[in-house]
Design a protein around this motif. Structure first.
Motif, PDB file in Angstrom:
ATOM      1  N   VAL A  84       0.858  -1.189   0.000  1.00  0.00           N
ATOM      2  CA  VAL A  84       0.000   0.000   0.000  1.00  0.00           C
ATOM      3  C   VAL A  84       0.893   1.238   0.000  1.00  0.00           C
ATOM      4  CG1 VAL A  84      -1.773   1.286   1.238  1.00  0.00           C
ATOM      5  CG2 VAL A  84      -1.759  -1.205   1.344  1.00  0.00           C
ATOM      6  N   ILE A  85       0.549   2.203  -0.827  1.00  0.00           N
ATOM      7  CA  ILE A  85       1.230   3.501  -0.822  1.00  0.00           C
ATOM      8  C   ILE A  85       0.221   4.514  -0.291  1.00  0.00           C
ATOM      9  CG2 ILE A  85       2.296   5.309  -2.239  1.00  0.00           C
ATOM     10  CD1 ILE A  85       3.065   3.020  -4.232  1.00  0.00           C
ATOM     11  N   LEU A  86       0.559   5.152   0.808  1.00  0.00           N
ATOM     12  CA  LEU A  86      -0.341   6.135   1.399  1.00  0.00           C
ATOM     13  C   LEU A  86       0.178   7.544   1.079  1.00  0.00           C
ATOM     14  CD1 LEU A  86      -0.858   4.525   4.941  1.00  0.00           C
ATOM     15  CD2 LEU A  86      -2.375   4.378   2.938  1.00  0.00           C
ATOM     16  N   VAL A  87      -0.719   8.397   0.647  1.00  0.00           N
ATOM     17  CA  VAL A  87      -0.373   9.801   0.426  1.00  0.00           C
ATOM     18  C   VAL A  87      -0.871  10.553   1.651  1.00  0.00           C
ATOM     19  CG1 VAL A  87      -0.604  11.798  -1.084  1.00  0.00           C
ATOM     20  CG2 VAL A  87      -0.619   9.478  -2.068  1.00  0.00           C
ATOM     21  N   ALA A  88       0.056  11.022   2.478  1.00  0.00           N
ATOM     22  CA  ALA A  88      -0.311  11.700   3.726  1.00  0.00           C
ATOM     23  C   ALA A  88      -1.133  12.949   3.427  1.00  0.00           C
ATOM     24  CB  ALA A  88       0.957  12.087   4.496  1.00  0.00           C
ATOM     25  N   PRO A  89      -1.931  13.410   4.413  1.00  0.00           N
ATOM     26  CA  PRO A  89      -2.663  14.665   4.216  1.00  0.00           C
ATOM     27  C   PRO A  89      -1.719  15.857   4.351  1.00  0.00           C
ATOM     28  CG  PRO A  89      -3.104  13.816   6.401  1.00  0.00           C
ATOM     29  CD  PRO A  89      -2.245  12.784   5.710  1.00  0.00           C
ATOM     30  N   SER A  90      -0.737  15.896   3.477  1.00  0.00           N
ATOM     31  CA  SER A  90       0.286  16.941   3.478  1.00  0.00           C
ATOM     32  C   SER A  90      -0.045  17.964   2.406  1.00  0.00           C
ATOM     33  CB  SER A  90       1.661  16.311   3.218  1.00  0.00           C
ATOM     34  OG  SER A  90       2.085  15.556   4.334  1.00  0.00           O
ATOM     35  N   ASN A  91       0.737  19.029   2.383  1.00  0.00           N
ATOM     36  CA  ASN A  91       0.500  20.085   1.397  1.00  0.00           C
ATOM     37  C   ASN A  91       0.626  19.498  -0.025  1.00  0.00           C
ATOM     38  OD1 ASN A  91       1.026  22.308  -0.420  1.00  0.00           O
ATOM     39  ND2 ASN A  91       1.283  23.587   1.406  1.00  0.00           N
ATOM     40  N   PRO A  92      -0.447  19.568  -0.817  1.00  0.00           N
ATOM     41  CA  PRO A  92      -0.417  18.912  -2.136  1.00  0.00           C
ATOM     42  C   PRO A  92       0.593  19.538  -3.099  1.00  0.00           C
ATOM     43  CG  PRO A  92      -2.664  19.462  -1.476  1.00  0.00           C
ATOM     44  CD  PRO A  92      -1.755  20.149  -0.508  1.00  0.00           C
ATOM     45  N   VAL A  93       0.934  20.802  -2.877  1.00  0.00           N
ATOM     46  CA  VAL A  93       1.793  21.514  -3.823  1.00  0.00           C
ATOM     47  C   VAL A  93       3.258  21.406  -3.412  1.00  0.00           C
ATOM     48  CG1 VAL A  93       2.186  23.723  -4.985  1.00  0.00           C
ATOM     49  CG2 VAL A  93      -0.119  23.118  -4.169  1.00  0.00           C
ATOM     50  N   VAL A 141      -3.533   5.074  -1.785  1.00  0.00           N
ATOM     51  CA  VAL A 141      -4.659   5.706  -1.079  1.00  0.00           C
ATOM     52  C   VAL A 141      -4.182   7.017  -0.462  1.00  0.00           C
ATOM     53  CG1 VAL A 141      -6.423   5.440   0.707  1.00  0.00           C
ATOM     54  CG2 VAL A 141      -5.523   3.414  -0.452  1.00  0.00           C
ATOM     55  N   GLY A 142      -4.905   8.087  -0.705  1.00  0.00           N
ATOM     56  CA  GLY A 142      -4.559   9.381  -0.108  1.00  0.00           C
ATOM     57  C   GLY A 142      -5.594   9.808   0.911  1.00  0.00           C
ATOM     58  N   ALA A 143      -5.172  10.682   1.823  1.00  0.00           N
ATOM     59  CA  ALA A 143      -6.097  11.291   2.784  1.00  0.00           C
ATOM     60  C   ALA A 143      -6.092  12.792   2.539  1.00  0.00           C
ATOM     61  CB  ALA A 143      -5.667  10.978   4.216  1.00  0.00           C
ATOM     62  N   SER A 144      -7.257  13.380   2.518  1.00  0.00           N
ATOM     63  CA  SER A 144      -7.353  14.803   2.165  1.00  0.00           C
ATOM     64  C   SER A 144      -6.789  15.708   3.255  1.00  0.00           C
ATOM     65  CB  SER A 144      -8.807  15.195   1.922  1.00  0.00           C
ATOM     66  OG  SER A 144      -8.869  16.592   1.664  1.00  0.00           O
ATOM     67  N   GLY A 161      -2.939   9.434 -13.332  1.00  0.00           N
ATOM     68  CA  GLY A 161      -2.688  10.226 -12.130  1.00  0.00           C
ATOM     69  C   GLY A 161      -2.054   9.413 -11.013  1.00  0.00           C
ATOM     70  N   LEU A 162      -2.315   9.842  -9.775  1.00  0.00           N
ATOM     71  CA  LEU A 162      -1.600   9.310  -8.617  1.00  0.00           C
ATOM     72  C   LEU A 162      -2.417   8.296  -7.807  1.00  0.00           C
ATOM     73  CD1 LEU A 162       0.928   9.825  -6.690  1.00  0.00           C
ATOM     74  CD2 LEU A 162      -0.451  11.602  -5.596  1.00  0.00           C
ATOM     75  N   LEU A 163      -3.734   8.497  -7.773  1.00  0.00           N
ATOM     76  CA  LEU A 163      -4.560   7.837  -6.737  1.00  0.00           C
ATOM     77  C   LEU A 163      -5.415   6.682  -7.255  1.00  0.00           C
ATOM     78  CD1 LEU A 163      -6.104  11.063  -5.119  1.00  0.00           C
ATOM     79  CD2 LEU A 163      -4.195   9.706  -4.189  1.00  0.00           C
ATOM     80  N   ASP A 164      -5.495   5.618  -6.433  1.00  0.00           N
ATOM     81  CA  ASP A 164      -6.557   4.632  -6.620  1.00  0.00           C
ATOM     82  C   ASP A 164      -7.749   4.995  -5.741  1.00  0.00           C
ATOM     83  OD1 ASP A 164      -4.969   2.980  -8.325  1.00  0.00           O
ATOM     84  OD2 ASP A 164      -3.947   2.206  -6.549  1.00  0.00           O
ATOM     85  N   ALA A 165      -7.465   5.540  -4.570  1.00  0.00           N
ATOM     86  CA  ALA A 165      -8.535   5.821  -3.609  1.00  0.00           C
ATOM     87  C   ALA A 165      -8.197   7.063  -2.799  1.00  0.00           C
ATOM     88  CB  ALA A 165      -8.731   4.623  -2.676  1.00  0.00           C
ATOM     89  N   TRP A 166      -9.242   7.669  -2.225  1.00  0.00           N
ATOM     90  CA  TRP A 166      -9.083   8.955  -1.534  1.00  0.00           C
ATOM     91  C   TRP A 166     -10.047   9.009  -0.360  1.00  0.00           C
ATOM     92  CZ3 TRP A 166      -5.703  12.671  -1.285  1.00  0.00           C
ATOM     93  CH2 TRP A 166      -6.043  13.996  -1.033  1.00  0.00           C
ATOM     94  N   LEU A 167      -9.542   9.390   0.773  1.00  0.00           N
ATOM     95  CA  LEU A 167     -10.396   9.587   1.938  1.00  0.00           C
ATOM     96  C   LEU A 167     -10.717  11.067   2.060  1.00  0.00           C
ATOM     97  CD1 LEU A 167      -8.569   7.440   4.678  1.00  0.00           C
ATOM     98  CD2 LEU A 167     -10.454   6.748   3.167  1.00  0.00           C
ATOM     99  N   VAL A 168     -12.003  11.361   2.183  1.00  0.00           N
ATOM    100  CA  VAL A 168     -12.409  12.733   2.501  1.00  0.00           C
ATOM    101  C   VAL A 168     -13.008  12.691   3.899  1.00  0.00           C
ATOM    102  CG1 VAL A 168     -12.880  13.249   0.076  1.00  0.00           C
ATOM    103  CG2 VAL A 168     -14.777  12.558   1.575  1.00  0.00           C
ATOM    104  N   ASP A 169     -13.091  13.856   4.520  1.00  0.00           N
ATOM    105  CA  ASP A 169     -13.732  13.922   5.832  1.00  0.00           C
ATOM    106  C   ASP A 169     -15.249  13.727   5.669  1.00  0.00           C
ATOM    107  OD1 ASP A 169     -13.310  14.737   8.778  1.00  0.00           O
ATOM    108  OD2 ASP A 169     -15.022  15.945   8.128  1.00  0.00           O
ATOM    109  N   ALA A 217      -4.448   7.242  14.017  1.00  0.00           N
ATOM    110  CA  ALA A 217      -4.362   5.791  13.795  1.00  0.00           C
ATOM    111  C   ALA A 217      -5.622   5.282  13.110  1.00  0.00           C
ATOM    112  CB  ALA A 217      -4.145   5.068  15.120  1.00  0.00           C
ATOM    113  N   GLN A 218      -6.770   5.855  13.481  1.00  0.00           N
ATOM    114  CA  GLN A 218      -8.020   5.437  12.845  1.00  0.00           C
ATOM    115  C   GLN A 218      -8.018   5.803  11.357  1.00  0.00           C
ATOM    116  OE1 GLN A 218     -10.347   3.454  14.196  1.00  0.00           O
ATOM    117  NE2 GLN A 218     -11.150   3.403  12.099  1.00  0.00           N
ATOM    118  N   ILE A 219      -7.433   6.946  11.011  1.00  0.00           N
ATOM    119  CA  ILE A 219      -7.338   7.332   9.591  1.00  0.00           C
ATOM    120  C   ILE A 219      -6.466   6.318   8.844  1.00  0.00           C
ATOM    121  CG2 ILE A 219      -6.570   9.114   7.972  1.00  0.00           C
ATOM    122  CD1 ILE A 219      -7.148  11.173  10.235  1.00  0.00           C
TER     123      ILE A 219
END
Ligand code: GDP
Ligand code: CA
Length: 325
Positions: free
Chosen positions: A193-202, A226-229, A268-276, A307-309
């Motif tokens: 799994v590759i996680l994209v942290a909810p970091s500054n996208p730019v 999978v990224g988190a917004s 692009g980059l993502l297979d999946a994305w978590l939004v709030d 951890a839940q995220i």
């Protein structure tokens, strides 16, 4: 299981602390590797500063200042006072004394010819971080911000001017010649799994995937991405990432950031994305764009919420992976 995380500094560090906690509780044999942005790095008063690597190192070591939100806990600033008295450095950029110890050590090894990735391994070996940190690149490729009348190092624009000068563009200087640091491409290729942290996208995630070879490696990686917004209900939660998004013509919304990253199935980059949960209305548009989307709580209030995220991201990855294979 191998988990690889693309990460900036403070937001990425909070996320990584959650990934580590989740792994310790539920996946004790999983290995976590973080590929860390180095676009904010710079030379200052003869020292090499690597803010994002250090934010993560201090946070995972439990040595970070939780109240201030950055730097070392129990920090003093006597050396910076001396530098100011001599008129060197940036008077608006205070380095703590303990932090300067890190910078002296890093600069010492770099001057001996040790690459940043090995320097980082040596620095982090002091603590049991539970996460392997790799700089995105060993090469110096610094983010500059083009403003009316010139360009500034990212740090000057961000910290001195508090992002108040209108940014016309972000330039990742020398990126075309930068190479992924040793271990980066392997960490991408070998990840489940590759996680994209909810970091500054730019200026955190954007600068990592800009390094020639990294975006390409993610495009063909067998793991699920999978990224988190970092955006919740149209705001950045903490910091000024909205200014960076505006400068590149992306709206400050969870949906716009995901569409900016793009679906991996469409280059692009993502297979999946978590939004709030607050952004659940974005789910149909993301699904239509080929990004599997879920709404979950995304506020990183403490280690448990982070951890839940991580748990939610891995659950989504398992679902997407099962669907693909
Ligand atoms: P930096 O390098 O220190 O600026 O840190 P990062 O790039 O890793 O992360 C900064 C971003 O984290 C901010 O722009 C916020 O949008 C995001 N962020 C901060 N706290 C939270 C949080 O609690 N939840 C989410 N989803 N995002 C957050
Ligand atoms: Ca940063």
């Amino acid at each position: 299981m191998k988990i690889t995380v693309l990460s900036g500094g403070v937001g990425g560090a909070r996320f990584l602390r959650g990934v580590r906690a989740h792994v310790q509780r539920s996946l004790p044999h999983a290995e976590i590797t973080a590929i860390v942005n180095t676009g904010d790095d710079m030379w200052l008063t003869g020292l090499r500063i690597a803010p994002d690597l250090d934010s993560i190192m201090y946070t995972l070591a439990g040595e970070n200042d939780e109240v201030r939100g950055w730097g070392r806990v129990g920090e003093t600033e006597r050396v910076s006072g001396e530098l100011r008295a001599y008129g060197v450095g940036w008077p608006w950029f205070t380095l703590g004394d303990l932090d300067i110890g890190t910078h002296i050590t890093r600069s010492h090894w770099l001057r001996e010819g040790v690459p940043l990735s090995e320097v980082t391994r040596r620095l982090t070996s002091r603590w049991d971080l539970g996460v392997r940190l790799i700089p995105a690149t060993d090469d110096e490729a610094e983010t500059h911000v083009v403003v009316d009348g010139g360009d500034l190092h990212f740090q000057e624009w961000w910290t001195k001017h508090r992002a108040a000068l209108t940014a016309r563009a972000f330039v990742h200087q020398g990126v075309e010649k930068a190479r992924p640091a040793p271990g980066v491409l392997e960490a991408i290729a070998e990840a489940d799994v590759i996680l994209v942290a909810p970091s500054n996208p730019v200026v955190s995630i954007g600068t990592i995937i800009d390094i020639p070879g990294i975006r390409e490696a993610i495009a063909v990686a067998p793991g699920t991405v999978v990224g988190a917004s970092p955006i919740i209900a149209g705001t950045v939660v903490r910091g000024m990432a909205d200014v960076c998004l505006t400068a590149i013509g992306v709206a400050t919304s969870a949906e716009a950031v995901a569409l900016h990253y793009g679906a991996r199935s469409a280059g692009g980059l993502l297979d999946a994305w978590l939004v709030d949960d607050a952004d659940a209305a974005a789910l149909p548009a993301l699904e239509a764009a080929g990004i599997a989307a879920s709404a979950v709580p995304l506020w990183m209030r403490d280690t448990d919420t982070s951890a839940q995220i991580a748990a939610d991201a891995l659950a989504v990855a398992a679902g997407v992976g099962a669907g693909i294979r």
